[in-house]
Design a protein around this motif. Structure first.
Motif, PDB file in Angstrom:
ATOM      1  N   LEU A  32      -4.284  22.725 -30.180  1.00  0.00           N
ATOM      2  CA  LEU A  32      -3.475  21.733 -29.550  1.00  0.00           C
ATOM      3  C   LEU A  32      -4.244  21.042 -29.260  1.00  0.00           C
ATOM      4  O   LEU A  32      -4.048  19.359 -29.595  1.00  0.00           O
ATOM      5  CB  LEU A  32      -2.051  21.872 -29.029  1.00  0.00           C
ATOM      6  CG  LEU A  32      -1.019  22.714 -29.621  1.00  0.00           C
ATOM      7  CD1 LEU A  32       0.354  23.426 -28.831  1.00  0.00           C
ATOM      8  CD2 LEU A  32      -0.028  22.414 -30.785  1.00  0.00           C
ATOM      9  N   LYS A  33      -5.335  21.805 -28.278  1.00  0.00           N
ATOM     10  CA  LYS A  33      -6.048  20.598 -27.885  1.00  0.00           C
ATOM     11  C   LYS A  33      -6.948  19.958 -28.508  1.00  0.00           C
ATOM     12  O   LYS A  33      -7.491  18.660 -28.335  1.00  0.00           O
ATOM     13  CB  LYS A  33      -7.107  21.278 -26.767  1.00  0.00           C
ATOM     14  CG  LYS A  33      -5.657  21.868 -25.675  1.00  0.00           C
ATOM     15  CD  LYS A  33      -5.323  20.817 -24.427  1.00  0.00           C
ATOM     16  CE  LYS A  33      -6.173  19.518 -23.885  1.00  0.00           C
ATOM     17  NZ  LYS A  33      -5.944  18.807 -22.984  1.00  0.00           N
ATOM     18  N   LYS A  34      -7.275  20.729 -29.890  1.00  0.00           N
ATOM     19  CA  LYS A  34      -8.084  19.688 -30.936  1.00  0.00           C
ATOM     20  C   LYS A  34      -7.523  18.806 -31.403  1.00  0.00           C
ATOM     21  O   LYS A  34      -8.211  18.096 -32.215  1.00  0.00           O
ATOM     22  CB  LYS A  34      -9.258  21.340 -31.931  1.00  0.00           C
ATOM     23  CG  LYS A  34      -9.901  21.344 -33.034  1.00  0.00           C
ATOM     24  CD  LYS A  34     -10.698  20.106 -32.429  1.00  0.00           C
ATOM     25  CE  LYS A  34     -12.018  19.848 -33.629  1.00  0.00           C
ATOM     26  NZ  LYS A  34     -13.512  19.531 -33.274  1.00  0.00           N
ATOM     27  N   PHE A  35      -6.645  18.865 -32.260  1.00  0.00           N
ATOM     28  CA  PHE A  35      -6.216  18.012 -32.670  1.00  0.00           C
ATOM     29  C   PHE A  35      -5.448  16.697 -32.212  1.00  0.00           C
ATOM     30  O   PHE A  35      -5.844  15.614 -32.457  1.00  0.00           O
ATOM     31  CB  PHE A  35      -4.219  18.232 -32.957  1.00  0.00           C
ATOM     32  CG  PHE A  35      -3.782  18.582 -34.113  1.00  0.00           C
ATOM     33  CD1 PHE A  35      -4.378  17.474 -35.263  1.00  0.00           C
ATOM     34  CD2 PHE A  35      -2.578  18.138 -35.100  1.00  0.00           C
ATOM     35  CE1 PHE A  35      -3.693  16.689 -36.674  1.00  0.00           C
ATOM     36  CE2 PHE A  35      -2.018  17.853 -35.721  1.00  0.00           C
ATOM     37  CZ  PHE A  35      -2.467  17.293 -36.883  1.00  0.00           C
ATOM     38  N   ASP A  36      -5.873  16.761 -30.654  1.00  0.00           N
ATOM     39  CA  ASP A  36      -5.543  15.691 -29.583  1.00  0.00           C
ATOM     40  C   ASP A  36      -6.780  14.636 -30.147  1.00  0.00           C
ATOM     41  O   ASP A  36      -6.818  13.598 -29.787  1.00  0.00           O
ATOM     42  CB  ASP A  36      -5.781  16.160 -28.031  1.00  0.00           C
ATOM     43  CG  ASP A  36      -4.393  16.230 -27.388  1.00  0.00           C
ATOM     44  OD1 ASP A  36      -3.121  15.236 -27.976  1.00  0.00           O
ATOM     45  OD2 ASP A  36      -3.778  16.812 -26.747  1.00  0.00           O
ATOM     46  N   GLU A  37      -7.870  15.410 -29.820  1.00  0.00           N
ATOM     47  CA  GLU A  37      -9.062  14.885 -30.318  1.00  0.00           C
ATOM     48  C   GLU A  37      -9.038  14.574 -31.509  1.00  0.00           C
ATOM     49  O   GLU A  37      -9.846  12.943 -31.716  1.00  0.00           O
ATOM     50  CB  GLU A  37     -10.669  15.804 -30.620  1.00  0.00           C
ATOM     51  CG  GLU A  37     -10.457  16.412 -28.704  1.00  0.00           C
ATOM     52  CD  GLU A  37     -11.578  17.138 -28.801  1.00  0.00           C
ATOM     53  OE1 GLU A  37     -12.131  17.940 -29.577  1.00  0.00           O
ATOM     54  OE2 GLU A  37     -11.437  18.073 -27.325  1.00  0.00           O
ATOM     55  N   ILE A  38      -9.098  15.502 -32.146  1.00  0.00           N
ATOM     56  CA  ILE A  38      -8.276  14.752 -33.822  1.00  0.00           C
ATOM     57  C   ILE A  38      -8.232  13.331 -34.029  1.00  0.00           C
ATOM     58  O   ILE A  38      -8.206  12.380 -34.538  1.00  0.00           O
ATOM     59  CB  ILE A  38      -8.038  15.471 -34.667  1.00  0.00           C
ATOM     60  CG1 ILE A  38      -9.039  16.819 -34.944  1.00  0.00           C
ATOM     61  CG2 ILE A  38      -8.104  14.872 -36.365  1.00  0.00           C
ATOM     62  CD1 ILE A  38     -10.625  16.466 -35.805  1.00  0.00           C
ATOM     63  N   LEU A  39      -7.233  13.114 -33.874  1.00  0.00           N
ATOM     64  CA  LEU A  39      -5.703  12.364 -33.712  1.00  0.00           C
ATOM     65  C   LEU A  39      -6.268  10.516 -33.114  1.00  0.00           C
ATOM     66  O   LEU A  39      -6.370   9.285 -33.544  1.00  0.00           O
ATOM     67  CB  LEU A  39      -5.005  12.401 -33.400  1.00  0.00           C
ATOM     68  CG  LEU A  39      -3.676  12.888 -34.279  1.00  0.00           C
ATOM     69  CD1 LEU A  39      -3.729  14.118 -35.262  1.00  0.00           C
ATOM     70  CD2 LEU A  39      -2.465  12.696 -33.528  1.00  0.00           C
ATOM     71  N   ALA A  40      -7.040  11.016 -31.696  1.00  0.00           N
ATOM     72  CA  ALA A  40      -7.915  10.158 -30.889  1.00  0.00           C
ATOM     73  C   ALA A  40      -8.969   9.790 -32.318  1.00  0.00           C
ATOM     74  O   ALA A  40      -9.377   8.085 -31.863  1.00  0.00           O
ATOM     75  CB  ALA A  40      -7.990  10.457 -29.742  1.00  0.00           C
TER      76      ALA A  40
END
Length: 353
Positions: free
Chosen positions: A39-47
């Motif tokens: 989930l945290k990684k996906f945060d970075e990817i979306l940003a």
């Protein structure tokens, strides 16, 4: 357990992850420790996706993820594939040339290729280079056999048996030249239209705003053209879509609005506008950002004949009681799994190639 079942389970898990991430992003759920890192990684990817492409706002990416989460369920996937003999597929390598106009726009081709047991060789658009590789990473984590089935091509595409390419009328000529000798689906420009009777409710016209403004009108399923009767009340339409007025706060949209308005005024074109949407009478389908073209019609029967003749330019038609395969107001950006782009059955193509 069959290979197909493994593949299905992996995509179901991906759908669950999309759903969980959307809740997490909206602070609606406690974080599962097992998923916390993803989930945290996906945060970075979306940003990063938003940084690389200013049209990819968090709201629009989440909308895309939520739409796919609704489709990647056991019942919907199994119902979709029931029409095909997937187990008889002869595995092949399929080159997927992606567009980049809206978040994960090529995901359906990616899903269709993998779920039928083929290998996907993906050529990403420069406008959407980070979302799908992360999705692929998650899928491989859920189902390691996908590791040998997914690759991303940086340079020239090689060693493929078939091609699915999505682009513009211009790029389609390039695709035809390079890939015409292989089995292929080559998609060109398409736009969507709405046929209005003048008897629509305010709620229906407000829902039409979703079809116009979602993804800033950049999708082939975005309504860029209206067909209206001679006495159509444009004021009622403007009032109904007013809830979407905050779209003008997006700087790229606002820049397009200002630029196109200046061009229209200098060219002495007559336009109707409300500060965030321009309506221009024009017989073309593809309208610029922040603009929707419209045409008046005299007869619905004549209009049906015309639209049938021009169906190669149209992705879908929004209306109520006009034609058999019409899309309800507000639903263009929520296609089902068997709503194939350009009405070409991708799964059937993959199985018969």
């Amino acid at each position: 357990m069959t290979d197909l079942r493994h593949r299905l389970d992996a995509f179901v898990k991906l759908g669950d992850f999309f759903k969980e991430y959307c809740k997490y992003a909206k602070n609606q759920t406690q974080i599962d420790d097992n998923q916390h890192a993803w989930l945290k990684k996906f945060d970075e990817i979306l940003a990063l996706a938003g940084h690389k492409n200013g049209w990819f706002t968090p709201e629009n990416i989440l909308f895309s993820l939520e739409s796919w989460a609704e489709l990647l369920t056991p019942s919907k996937l199994e119902s979709w594939l029931m029409a095909y003999e997937v187990d008889k597929n002869k595995p092949k390598s399929v080159a997927l040339i992606m567009a980049g106009n809206i978040p994960l726009v090529g995901f359906h081709d990616f899903l269709s290729t993998l779920i039928t047991g083929n290998r996907a060789i993906v050529k990403l658009s420069s406008n959407d280079q980070v979302l799908l590789p992360f999705v692929a990473q998650y899928l491989i984590e859920m189902e390691p056999s996908f590791k040998d089935k997914i690759s991303f091509a940086d340079g020239k595409l090689e060693d493929f048996d078939a091609v699915i390419a999505t682009g513009s009328d211009n790029t389609s000529r390039y695709f035809e030249h390079y890939f015409g000798k292989k089995p292929n689906i080559i998609r060109k420009n398409r736009n969507s239209a709405a046929v209005l009777s003048g008897n629509e409710t305010k709620e229906e016209l407000t829902a039409l705003g979703e079809d116009i403004f979602r993804y800033y009108g950049l999708g082939c399923r975005s309504v860029s053209k209206l067909f209206v009767p001679k006495d159509f009340n444009f004021d009622a339409l403007f009032k109904a879509v007013y809830p979407y007025n905050t779209i003008i706060e997006h700087h790229k949209y606002a820049n397009n609005y200002d630029y196109n308005k200046a061009v229209y005024l200098m060219s002495l074109f007559k336009i109707l506008e409300n500060g965030f949407l321009m309506l221009k009478e024009d017989n073309n389908y593809a309208s610029p950002i922040a603009t929707v073209f419209y045409e008046f019609y005299d007869s619905m029967e004549d209009l049906k004949i015309r639209l049938s003749q021009e169906q190669d330019k149209i992705q879908c038609i929004v209306s109520k009681g006009f034609i058999a395969d019409e899309i309800p107001f507000g639903q263009t950006q929520k296609p089902s799994l068997n709503d194939y782009a350009d009405n070409i059955d991708t799964v059937d193509f993959l199985l018969k190639t």
